[in-house]
Design a protein around this motif. Structure first.
Motif, short mmCIF file in Angstrom:
data_model
loop_
_atom_site.label_atom_id
_atom_site.label_comp_id
_atom_site.label_asym_id
_atom_site.label_seq_id
_atom_site.Cartn_x
_atom_site.Cartn_y
_atom_site.Cartn_z
N GLU A 119 -27.48 13.62 6.83
CA GLU A 119 -26.09 13.21 7.01
C GLU A 119 -25.23 13.38 5.76
N ASP A 191 -23.02 16.46 17.62
CA ASP A 191 -21.92 16.28 16.67
C ASP A 191 -20.70 15.68 17.34
N ARG A 194 -20.51 12.02 16.77
CA ARG A 194 -20.02 11.67 15.42
C ARG A 194 -18.51 11.89 15.34
N ASN A 195 -18.04 13.03 15.83
CA ASN A 195 -16.61 13.34 15.74
C ASN A 195 -15.78 12.32 16.53
N SER A 197 -16.53 9.19 16.89
CA SER A 197 -16.47 7.98 16.06
C SER A 197 -15.47 8.15 14.92
N TYR A 198 -15.49 9.34 14.29
CA TYR A 198 -14.53 9.58 13.20
C TYR A 198 -13.09 9.53 13.73
N THR A 203 -15.66 4.96 9.27
CA THR A 203 -16.14 5.66 8.09
C THR A 203 -17.48 6.34 8.40
N GLU A 204 -17.96 7.13 7.45
CA GLU A 204 -19.24 7.83 7.67
C GLU A 204 -20.38 6.84 7.82
N GLN A 206 -20.18 3.68 8.81
CA GLN A 206 -20.04 2.98 10.09
C GLN A 206 -20.50 3.86 11.25
N THR A 207 -20.19 5.15 11.17
CA THR A 207 -20.63 6.07 12.23
C THR A 207 -22.15 6.16 12.28
#
Length: 308
Positions: A119, A191, A194-195, A197-198, A203-204, A206-207
């Protein structure tokens, strides 16, 4: 137009010539032979395991019926030089304590390393070199980790042949496996998750903590349990750190110990047939532990694996 009409008979004749040159009967026989070979290859391991279990269970039966090995005393007595007084309680307790300490030492470091590599770490030559070395470390013979623990911890800093030294050796052994399996579990998370969540402003960290790790946790736990199932049956690293034969049950990580594999190894080296049959009973107990751990790993994978 005239070209297609002229070439069609020629093509049909060529196809007929091609198939008339092929012996379809021989091709079908080759297909059946290939199927038989790969079936035999897939069953080879199963047959060998069945023969091993049959041999061990036969020795167990002979030990119980002809050598009067009491299963109750076997599970409630510690090891002894006298065959009629020897039991497996201390070795079972030592192996359980070994797995607990090994899991604590290897899980957090292994999962943390995998999260960093997957990550956070940039895709550079150094990162790829580290990942390649981790994959190679997973295939290093277990006795090498035992020699490392012997030199660095047992003799180097004077820990002695205690349970903690054995747990460190086993943690070093399974840590590359946990890292690689955790990386695979993290890669399986799309991905897009993740995207998404962003996109909500997370934040990274938190994700990773709230989205990626929960989705990857079944794979991480499965890989960890399978790694520990391998560790519980390892003998060479424990022999290297000095877990040869201890007649008492350990009460903490700083006590000397004799785990299930080393106890079986010692019994199997004794000339008395009574000890040989005690070893057979011990092998059944050890295999039961391994099957249960593998069953837990399969259950976790099937129960908690979700479509993302």
């Amino acid at each position: 137009m005239s070209t297609d009409t002229d070439t069609e008979p020629t093509s049909t004749a060529a196809d007929e010539s091609l198939f008339t040159d092929v012996d379809l009967g021989w091709e079908h026989r080759k297909n059946r032979i290939f199927l038989a070979v790969i079936f035999a290859a897939s069953m080879f391991g199963v047959v060998m395991l069945a023969l091993l279990l049959l041999d061990v269970l036969t020795d167990l039966y002979v030990g119980v019926t002809e050598y009067n090995i009491s299963l109750l005393e076997f599970f409630t007595r510690d090891g002894s030089r006298r065959e009629e007084l020897s039991g497996f309680r201390g070795a079972i307790v030592a192996s359980i304590m070994l797995m607990i300490v090994t899991a604590i030492l290897s899980f957090f470091v292994g999962v943390g390393s995998a999260i960093y590599l997957e990550e956070y770490a940039p895709d550079t030559r150094i990162t790829r070199l580290i990942e390649a070395n981790l994959a190679n470390l997973a295939g290093v013979p277990s006795i090498v980790y035992g020699l490392l623990a012997l030199a660095a911890f047992v003799n180097g800093i004077g820990m002695g042949p205690i349970l903690l030294a054995g747990a460190i050796a086993l943690a070093l052994l399974v840590m590359p496996i946990i890292i690689v399996s955790t990386q695979e579990a993290l890669r399986a998370v799309p991905d897009g998750v993740r995207n998404g969540s962003y996109a909500t402003g997370a934040t990274e960290w938190q994700t990773i903590r709230r989205v990626v790790l929960p989705a990857a946790m079944p794979g991480i736990m499965t890989g960890t349990i399978l790694a520990l199932a391998r560790a519980i049956g390892e003998t060479a690293p424990l022999i290297m750190v000095g877990a040869i034969f201890v007649n008492r049950m350990p009460f903490g990580p700083f006590d000397r110990f004799s785990a299930m594999p080393t106890q079986i190894y010692n019994w199997a080296n004794e000339p008395s047939m009574h000890f040989i049959h005690l070893a057979a009973v011990g092998i059944v107990v050890l295999l039961t532990f391994m099957f249960v751990m593998n069953g837990i790993a399969i259950y976790l994978r099937n129960e908690y694996e979700t479509e993302i």
